[in-house]
Design a protein around this motif. Sequence first.
Motif, short mmCIF file in Angstrom:
data_model
loop_
_atom_site.label_atom_id
_atom_site.label_comp_id
_atom_site.label_asym_id
_atom_site.label_seq_id
_atom_site.Cartn_x
_atom_site.Cartn_y
_atom_site.Cartn_z
N ILE A 17 23.45 -56.27 2.74
CA ILE A 17 22.61 -56.77 3.83
C ILE A 17 22.76 -58.28 3.99
N LEU A 18 22.71 -59.00 2.88
CA LEU A 18 22.88 -60.44 2.95
C LEU A 18 24.29 -60.82 3.40
N ALA A 19 25.26 -60.01 3.01
CA ALA A 19 26.65 -60.28 3.40
C ALA A 19 26.87 -60.10 4.90
N ALA A 20 26.07 -59.25 5.53
CA ALA A 20 26.24 -58.95 6.96
C ALA A 20 25.52 -59.94 7.86
N LEU A 21 24.76 -60.86 7.29
CA LEU A 21 24.04 -61.84 8.10
C LEU A 21 25.00 -62.87 8.70
N ARG A 28 20.08 -70.30 6.41
CA ARG A 28 18.65 -70.56 6.54
C ARG A 28 17.87 -69.90 5.39
N LEU A 29 18.34 -68.74 4.94
CA LEU A 29 17.68 -68.02 3.86
C LEU A 29 18.08 -68.52 2.47
N LEU A 30 19.26 -69.06 2.35
CA LEU A 30 19.84 -69.38 1.05
C LEU A 30 18.92 -70.20 0.14
N LEU A 84 17.74 -53.19 0.13
CA LEU A 84 16.71 -54.07 -0.40
C LEU A 84 15.54 -53.24 -0.89
N VAL A 85 14.69 -53.85 -1.68
CA VAL A 85 13.49 -53.21 -2.20
C VAL A 85 12.28 -53.98 -1.69
N GLY A 86 11.36 -53.28 -1.03
CA GLY A 86 10.16 -53.93 -0.49
C GLY A 86 9.99 -53.77 1.00
N ILE A 87 10.38 -52.60 1.53
CA ILE A 87 10.31 -52.39 2.98
C ILE A 87 8.87 -52.42 3.50
N ALA A 88 7.88 -52.19 2.62
CA ALA A 88 6.48 -52.21 3.06
C ALA A 88 6.10 -53.56 3.65
N LEU A 122 11.55 -63.07 13.69
CA LEU A 122 12.47 -63.76 14.58
C LEU A 122 13.27 -62.77 15.43
N GLY A 123 13.32 -61.51 14.96
CA GLY A 123 14.00 -60.48 15.74
C GLY A 123 15.51 -60.57 15.71
N GLY A 124 16.06 -61.21 14.68
CA GLY A 124 17.50 -61.39 14.60
C GLY A 124 18.20 -60.29 13.82
N LYS A 125 19.33 -60.66 13.22
CA LYS A 125 20.18 -59.70 12.53
C LYS A 125 19.48 -59.10 11.31
N LEU A 126 18.70 -59.90 10.59
CA LEU A 126 18.02 -59.37 9.42
C LEU A 126 17.05 -58.26 9.81
#
Length: 263
Positions: A17-21, A28-30, A84-88, A122-126
């Motif tokens: 998931i992080l690789a696809a951003l 910005r997340l790093l 990822l873990v934590g979809i809630a 933000l509604g982006g790729k993540l």
Amino acid sequence: MVSTIASENQNPRQNDILAALPLEDYQRLLPDLEFVSMPLGWALYEAGQKLTHAYFPTNSIVSLLYVMENGSSAEIAVTGYDGLVGIALFMGGNTTPSRAVVQSAGFGYRLKASVLKREFQLGGKLQQLALSFTQALITQMAQTAVCNRHHTVDQQLCRWLLLSLDRLPTNHLKMTQELIANMLGVRREGVTEAAGKLQTEGIISYSRGLILVLDRPRLEKRVCECYAVVKKEFDRLLPQKHVHQTTVAPALRDRRLHMYLRD
């Protein structure tokens, strides 16, 4: 504390998931991605506990478990570098009735709940990737429930082995027999018997707590349809940075899985 050598060998981009951003989103997340060691049996969160972080495994596997009042448990889903873990945290709640436990030791990165929510809004790729992963995870949960109800322990063990192989960047998996039994919701003796059958047929080698998957194609033939349903949905919905062993050349498909099962 996490060793410097271990951290130097890890990178957030080892998580799909992080690789696809896009680069801008990733950078910005790093600064907020915290490298963490994920030892065997570590509970990332307990049932009903407020989630404070989301976790992005890189070379570890996390099992989502439901635990009954009598202490018995059963795995409902498994996550590795594919998710990822934590979809809630982004699905409208901050708690979940399941618990998350590391089933294969390794490392990963965690992100504070506030940062994940900010990025999701933000509604982006993540957001797109997180929602696609959630749909795939729901499919896995549903198929696991069907498998546990209608298929044999032998078939469940085959499914579990294949799902584990698909979510590890290496062929090493450290586990305990008791933990496998808890995940499948069966007695430990059932796991031993099922592993013995696979060994008799030459599909695995099992000695002194060490399992080697010797013949993956035959293992795939022994597994129930549940594995294919889950794999197809993950492949359809999520980016495939890693090449799963079921898709590589036949000469490489018999990579051995080393499972150290401690008594």
